[in-house]
Design a protein around this motif. Structure first.
Motif, mmCIF file in Angstrom:
data_model
loop_
_atom_site.group_PDB
_atom_site.id
_atom_site.type_symbol
_atom_site.label_atom_id
_atom_site.label_comp_id
_atom_site.label_asym_id
_atom_site.label_seq_id
_atom_site.Cartn_x
_atom_site.Cartn_y
_atom_site.Cartn_z
ATOM 1 N N PRO A 70 35.271 3.865 35.809
ATOM 2 C CA PRO A 70 35.460 5.087 36.041
ATOM 3 C C PRO A 70 34.506 6.297 35.980
ATOM 4 O O PRO A 70 34.287 7.279 36.444
ATOM 5 N N THR A 71 33.354 5.758 35.067
ATOM 6 C CA THR A 71 32.068 6.790 34.945
ATOM 7 C C THR A 71 31.380 6.844 36.132
ATOM 8 O O THR A 71 30.621 7.888 36.329
ATOM 9 N N LEU A 72 31.417 6.048 37.195
ATOM 10 C CA LEU A 72 30.764 6.124 38.284
ATOM 11 C C LEU A 72 31.663 6.963 39.201
ATOM 12 O O LEU A 72 31.047 7.998 39.916
ATOM 13 N N THR A 73 32.908 6.846 39.358
ATOM 14 C CA THR A 73 33.618 7.873 40.108
ATOM 15 C C THR A 73 33.546 9.283 39.562
ATOM 16 O O THR A 73 33.335 10.134 40.543
ATOM 17 N N GLU A 80 28.145 15.004 44.237
ATOM 18 C CA GLU A 80 28.584 15.149 45.751
ATOM 19 C C GLU A 80 29.626 15.849 45.836
ATOM 20 O O GLU A 80 29.547 16.640 47.002
ATOM 21 N N ASP A 81 30.650 16.034 45.140
ATOM 22 C CA ASP A 81 31.896 16.856 45.786
ATOM 23 C C ASP A 81 32.894 16.997 44.491
ATOM 24 O O ASP A 81 33.825 16.590 44.455
ATOM 25 N N ALA A 82 32.542 18.093 43.877
ATOM 26 C CA ALA A 82 33.380 18.739 42.705
ATOM 27 C C ALA A 82 34.869 18.854 42.874
ATOM 28 O O ALA A 82 35.548 18.600 41.992
ATOM 29 N N ARG A 83 34.942 19.356 44.185
ATOM 30 C CA ARG A 83 36.251 19.600 44.539
ATOM 31 C C ARG A 83 36.983 18.632 45.230
ATOM 32 O O ARG A 83 37.995 18.968 46.214
ATOM 33 N N PHE A 84 36.537 17.415 45.297
ATOM 34 C CA PHE A 84 37.206 16.304 45.752
ATOM 35 C C PHE A 84 38.725 16.269 45.809
ATOM 36 O O PHE A 84 39.438 15.919 46.972
ATOM 37 N N CYS A 85 39.202 16.103 44.683
ATOM 38 C CA CYS A 85 40.492 16.302 44.344
ATOM 39 C C CYS A 85 41.305 17.531 44.899
ATOM 40 O O CYS A 85 42.572 17.634 44.781
ATOM 41 N N GLU A 86 40.631 18.661 45.323
ATOM 42 C CA GLU A 86 41.456 19.832 45.585
ATOM 43 C C GLU A 86 41.520 20.141 47.020
ATOM 44 O O GLU A 86 42.392 20.594 47.568
ATOM 45 N N HIS A 87 40.437 19.695 47.563
ATOM 46 C CA HIS A 87 40.388 19.928 49.303
ATOM 47 C C HIS A 87 41.191 18.794 50.151
ATOM 48 O O HIS A 87 41.584 17.742 49.489
ATOM 49 N N HIS A 88 41.303 19.124 51.435
ATOM 50 C CA HIS A 88 41.850 18.046 52.094
ATOM 51 C C HIS A 88 41.003 17.504 53.455
ATOM 52 O O HIS A 88 41.188 17.281 54.526
ATOM 53 N N GLY A 89 39.645 17.196 52.737
ATOM 54 C CA GLY A 89 38.760 16.657 53.609
ATOM 55 C C GLY A 89 37.607 17.619 53.893
ATOM 56 O O GLY A 89 36.446 17.023 53.954
ATOM 57 N N ARG A 214 17.834 15.015 36.974
ATOM 58 C CA ARG A 214 18.931 14.784 37.909
ATOM 59 C C ARG A 214 20.068 14.165 37.277
ATOM 60 O O ARG A 214 21.130 14.737 37.166
ATOM 61 N N SER A 215 19.841 13.050 37.075
ATOM 62 C CA SER A 215 20.800 12.065 36.530
ATOM 63 C C SER A 215 21.407 12.751 34.967
ATOM 64 O O SER A 215 22.546 12.600 34.723
ATOM 65 N N GLY A 216 20.316 13.384 34.156
ATOM 66 C CA GLY A 216 21.075 14.238 32.952
ATOM 67 C C GLY A 216 21.976 15.217 33.205
ATOM 68 O O GLY A 216 22.704 15.275 32.444
ATOM 69 N N ALA A 217 21.520 16.223 34.386
ATOM 70 C CA ALA A 217 22.371 17.002 34.630
ATOM 71 C C ALA A 217 23.937 16.586 35.378
ATOM 72 O O ALA A 217 24.986 17.142 35.108
ATOM 73 N N ILE A 218 23.836 15.550 35.942
ATOM 74 C CA ILE A 218 24.997 14.907 36.370
ATOM 75 C C ILE A 218 25.822 13.989 35.512
ATOM 76 O O ILE A 218 26.915 14.302 35.555
ATOM 77 N N ASN A 219 25.138 13.648 34.473
ATOM 78 C CA ASN A 219 25.972 13.112 33.165
ATOM 79 C C ASN A 219 26.804 14.267 32.714
ATOM 80 O O ASN A 219 27.917 14.075 32.254
ATOM 81 N N ALA A 220 26.163 15.137 32.443
ATOM 82 C CA ALA A 220 26.860 16.345 31.827
ATOM 83 C C ALA A 220 27.899 16.835 32.519
ATOM 84 O O ALA A 220 29.008 17.339 32.284
ATOM 85 N N ASN A 221 27.686 17.326 34.030
ATOM 86 C CA ASN A 221 28.750 17.444 34.630
ATOM 87 C C ASN A 221 29.878 16.529 34.769
ATOM 88 O O ASN A 221 30.895 16.777 35.240
ATOM 89 N N ALA A 222 29.420 15.077 34.763
ATOM 90 C CA ALA A 222 30.617 14.342 34.763
ATOM 91 C C ALA A 222 31.663 14.356 33.548
ATOM 92 O O ALA A 222 32.512 14.052 33.731
ATOM 93 N N ARG A 223 31.019 14.713 32.406
ATOM 94 C CA ARG A 223 31.869 15.032 31.275
ATOM 95 C C ARG A 223 32.671 16.278 31.681
ATOM 96 O O ARG A 223 33.822 16.285 30.983
ATOM 97 N N VAL A 224 32.453 17.166 32.203
ATOM 98 C CA VAL A 224 33.206 18.339 32.679
ATOM 99 C C VAL A 224 34.289 17.882 33.719
ATOM 100 O O VAL A 224 35.350 18.211 33.238
ATOM 101 N N VAL A 225 33.851 16.805 34.445
ATOM 102 C CA VAL A 225 34.797 16.339 35.595
ATOM 103 C C VAL A 225 35.855 15.663 34.810
ATOM 104 O O VAL A 225 37.076 15.673 35.100
ATOM 105 N N ARG A 226 35.458 14.824 33.760
ATOM 106 C CA ARG A 226 36.538 14.172 32.852
ATOM 107 C C ARG A 226 37.381 15.039 32.254
ATOM 108 O O ARG A 226 38.732 15.035 31.978
ATOM 109 N N ARG A 227 36.761 15.929 31.423
ATOM 110 C CA ARG A 227 37.404 17.237 30.507
ATOM 111 C C ARG A 227 38.414 18.154 31.473
ATOM 112 O O ARG A 227 39.517 18.040 30.872
ATOM 113 N N GLU A 228 38.119 18.318 32.604
ATOM 114 C CA GLU A 228 39.065 19.228 33.330
ATOM 115 C C GLU A 228 39.936 18.467 34.060
ATOM 116 O O GLU A 228 40.530 19.155 35.029
ATOM 117 N N GLY A 229 40.058 17.026 34.110
ATOM 118 C CA GLY A 229 40.852 16.496 35.166
ATOM 119 C C GLY A 229 40.462 16.540 36.589
ATOM 120 O O GLY A 229 41.304 16.366 37.521
#
Length: 240
Positions: A70-73, A80-89, A214-229
């Motif tokens: 799940p860490t990769l997802t 690549e797409d922070a709004r992936f779960c919100e948009h319809h394509g 870049r990977s450090g920033a992505i890792n931090a943003n991934a934690r936001v993705v996890r925290r905010e569902g």
């Protein structure tokens, strides 16, 4: 004259029939293929074939989404797409921002979603042109309607290029870190997500200074993705 008019009418009927046939094939054909790929792993893509002819080799090992960490997802959603779960394509806000940034000059930004990237990678050729963009939109609509978000993410993570001749999360994880995709740690997942824009130039296993930042920033943003569902449409639990 009657014979000429008759011949002309016959030609027009043939052309009309041909046009209708092409329209039917163009509309129905993609629906059938997308329906099949809902259950069957897509085989080779245009890019994979191109890279083989370029002599870059081929390493792809399809694994179900449940066998990808799940860490990769979360990392690829963050990158690549922070709004992936919100948009319809299509993320029209991201497109607007990308257009505005490109109009100002400087580095060109893209506004493609993970769904659009999946449609392009699996069904179409890599070179950008108006025909491809139109078909990309059509395939994006189809996979959003027929596959759903988990399948889109599964196909995406198994098909994207992650280095010369390396395709999919399993091959990338083993190539760069010597572990299966299921065992990727957050920092490793962030590095893989970081090199997606330039997988032939940037290295996840031996990153340069820019990829590290870049990977450090992505890792931090991934934690936001996890925290905010923000990955809830793909992962059963936002904290998984």
């Amino acid at each position: 004259m009657a014979k000429v008019r008759g011949a002309g009418a016959t030609i027009r009927r043939l052309l009309k029939g041909l046009l209708i046939g092409l329209l039917i094939v163009g509309l129905v054909g993609p629906v059938v293929v997308v329906g099949v790929y809902r259950f069957v792993p897509p085989p080779l893509t245009w890019l994979m074939v191109q890279r083989v002819f370029e002599g870059r080799g081929f390493d792809r090992r399809w694994v179900p989404l449940e066998r990808i960490s799940p860490t990769l997802t979360r990392a690829v959603i963050a990158a690549e797409d922070a709004r992936f779960c919100e948009h319809h394509g299509f993320d029209f806000e991201a497109m607007r921002k990308a257009f505005a940034a490109n109009q100002r000059g400087g580095k060109v930004r893209g506004g493609s979603t993970i769904s659009q990237q999946t449609a392009k990678n699996v069904f179409l050729w890599p070179h950008r042109d108006y025909v491809r963009k139109g078909l990309e939109a059509w395939f994006t609509v189809l996979i959003e309607a027929m596959w759903g978000k988990p399948r889109i993410m599964e196909v995406y993570l198994n098909s994207i290029e992650w280095g010369p001749g390396v395709y999919g999360a399993e091959a990338a994880a083993r190539k760069n870190f010597g572990v299966p995709a299921a065992q990727l740690k957050p920092a490793q997942a962030a590095r893989l997500a970081a090199i997606l824009p330039k997988p032939l130039s940037w290295k996840a296993g031996r990153p340069g200074p820019y990829v590290k930042r870049r990977s450090g920033a992505i890792n931090a943003n991934a934690r936001v993705v996890r925290r905010e569902g923000l990955s809830a449409c793909v992962l059963r639990s936002s904290v998984s």
